[in-house]
Write a protein that holds these residues in place. Structure first.
Motif, PDB file in Angstrom:
ATOM      1  N   TYR A  30       0.828  -1.205   0.000  1.00  0.00           N
ATOM      2  CA  TYR A  30       0.000   0.000   0.000  1.00  0.00           C
ATOM      3  C   TYR A  30       0.861   1.253   0.000  1.00  0.00           C
ATOM      4  O   TYR A  30       0.552   2.234  -0.690  1.00  0.00           O
ATOM      5  CB  TYR A  30      -0.938   0.008   1.210  1.00  0.00           C
ATOM      6  N   SER A  67       3.791   1.573  -1.248  1.00  0.00           N
ATOM      7  CA  SER A  67       4.328   1.696  -2.601  1.00  0.00           C
ATOM      8  C   SER A  67       3.317   2.367  -3.526  1.00  0.00           C
ATOM      9  O   SER A  67       3.643   3.307  -4.252  1.00  0.00           O
ATOM     10  CB  SER A  67       4.700   0.314  -3.151  1.00  0.00           C
ATOM     11  N   GLY A  68       2.083   1.895  -3.473  1.00  0.00           N
ATOM     12  CA  GLY A  68       1.030   2.473  -4.313  1.00  0.00           C
ATOM     13  C   GLY A  68       0.774   3.934  -4.008  1.00  0.00           C
ATOM     14  O   GLY A  68       0.535   4.740  -4.923  1.00  0.00           O
ATOM     15  N   ILE A 122       3.406   5.938  -5.614  1.00  0.00           N
ATOM     16  CA  ILE A 122       3.286   5.964  -7.081  1.00  0.00           C
ATOM     17  C   ILE A 122       2.360   7.082  -7.530  1.00  0.00           C
ATOM     18  O   ILE A 122       2.657   7.830  -8.462  1.00  0.00           O
ATOM     19  CB  ILE A 122       2.768   4.605  -7.605  1.00  0.00           C
ATOM     20  N   SER A 123       1.220   7.220  -6.863  1.00  0.00           N
ATOM     21  CA  SER A 123       0.213   8.203  -7.289  1.00  0.00           C
ATOM     22  C   SER A 123       0.265   9.498  -6.493  1.00  0.00           C
ATOM     23  O   SER A 123      -0.245  10.533  -6.940  1.00  0.00           O
ATOM     24  CB  SER A 123      -1.186   7.595  -7.170  1.00  0.00           C
ATOM     25  N   ALA A 133       8.544   4.447  -3.931  1.00  0.00           N
ATOM     26  CA  ALA A 133       7.580   3.447  -4.395  1.00  0.00           C
ATOM     27  C   ALA A 133       8.302   2.161  -4.774  1.00  0.00           C
ATOM     28  O   ALA A 133       7.849   1.052  -4.446  1.00  0.00           O
ATOM     29  CB  ALA A 133       6.795   3.983  -5.586  1.00  0.00           C
ATOM     30  N   ALA A 168       7.922  -1.437  -2.937  1.00  0.00           N
ATOM     31  CA  ALA A 168       7.504  -2.576  -3.763  1.00  0.00           C
ATOM     32  C   ALA A 168       8.518  -3.714  -3.663  1.00  0.00           C
ATOM     33  O   ALA A 168       8.140  -4.891  -3.622  1.00  0.00           O
ATOM     34  CB  ALA A 168       7.334  -2.139  -5.215  1.00  0.00           C
ATOM     35  N   TYR A 206       1.214  -8.822  -6.065  1.00  0.00           N
ATOM     36  CA  TYR A 206       0.938  -7.586  -6.800  1.00  0.00           C
ATOM     37  C   TYR A 206       2.143  -6.655  -6.780  1.00  0.00           C
ATOM     38  O   TYR A 206       2.411  -5.932  -7.750  1.00  0.00           O
ATOM     39  CB  TYR A 206      -0.288  -6.890  -6.205  1.00  0.00           C
ATOM     40  N   ASN A 229       4.164  -5.090  -9.981  1.00  0.00           N
ATOM     41  CA  ASN A 229       4.494  -3.669 -10.096  1.00  0.00           C
ATOM     42  C   ASN A 229       5.995  -3.470 -10.277  1.00  0.00           C
ATOM     43  O   ASN A 229       6.441  -2.596 -11.034  1.00  0.00           O
ATOM     44  CB  ASN A 229       4.019  -2.901  -8.866  1.00  0.00           C
TER      45      ASN A 229
END
Length: 257
Positions: free
Chosen positions: A149, A151-152, A155-156, A190, A194, A204, A208
């Motif tokens: 989470y 990492s995500g 990313i955004s 990120a 990951a 997941y 990524n």
């Protein structure tokens, strides 16, 4: 006494004796780890969720046993253990937070997710920085999902205003020196999160990571590494499918008369 667990009578006797031992260890010897096992026994074997909830709650409240705090947080969130009861995210969060303070990685994960979510639970005030702290603590304790989470989120990035609302105007940005983000996008972080999540077997995150290597996001572009992590993610996916098929097969088996 040796039990033959192929005999139904021996299995029943063993289970009942186990329950007696857990009750003695909890109520007479006052061992919190045994109280937690009693909760698991009531939940998993007896299917008495009301009693299990009471045991988890008291083990958390009276002994500060982290795993029980997490379990009762789950019960509160789902409204489990009380007939006709609705979920109570606020109560759940308080037990998740306590469990996290007592160093349970799953409790840190859940309290963090409740704080960073935008509108899933209106009862919980959004507090992204605090939520990130909880998720980071969970990741530090090797919780793969928390690392994924984080990492995500890097990313955004995490916006201050909810999705769908008007972006900050130029004047607002100049006046407040506000970028509109609570957490800035950071592909290097990120990538690092990951990598750790993938090492901890999060499928997941491995997928990524493959994409990051293929695009050169947060790391140098490397087709060989991209293929390596793609293959690893696919192997994990196959493992999950096999486990699901085995479970479906076992559930389909009928006991002989």
């Amino acid at each position: 006494m040796a039990y033959d667990l192929k005999k139904e009578s021996d299995v029943k006797e063993y289970i009942e004796k186990l329950g007696i031992e857990y009750r003695f260890g909890c109520y007479s010897e006052k061992k919190p780890e045994v109280c937690h096992l009693l909760g698991d026994y009531l939940e998993g074997i007896k299917k008495d969720f009301e009693k299990a909830a009471k045991v988890y709650k008291s083990t958390c409240d009276d002994y500060g046993y982290a795993k029980s705090c997490f379990k009762f947080g789950n019960y509160s969130f789902l409204g489990k253990g009380k007939s006709g009861s609705k979920g109570d995210p606020r109560s759940a969060y308080s037990y998740y937070e306590k469990g996290c303070q007592l160093n349970d990685p799953d409790a840190c994960l859940h309290s963090g997710l409740l704080l960073v979510s935008r509108s899933m639970h209106k009862e919980i005030d959004r507090d992204v920085p605090k939520g990130i702290d909880f998720l980071s603590k969970s990741c530090d304790m090797n919780n793969a999902t928390a690392c994924f989470y984080l990492s995500g989120m890097h990313i955004s990035g995490v916006q201050k205003k909810p999705e769908g609302s008007a972006p900050l105007s130029s004047a607002e940005k100049v006046k407040t020196k506000d970028t509109g983000y609570i957490l800035q996008k950071d592909m290097k972080k990120a990538f690092d999160f990951a990598s750790k999540a993938c090492e901890l077997r999060n499928m997941y995150a491995c997928a990524n990571l493959s994409q990051m290597y293929a695009r050169g996001d947060g790391t140098e572009k490397n087709e060989k590494e991209a293929e390596k992590y793609k293959k690893l993610a696919m192997e994990m996916q196959d493992e999950v499918k096999k486990q699901q098929q085995a479970l479906e097969f076992q559930q389909g088996l009928k006991m002989p008369n």
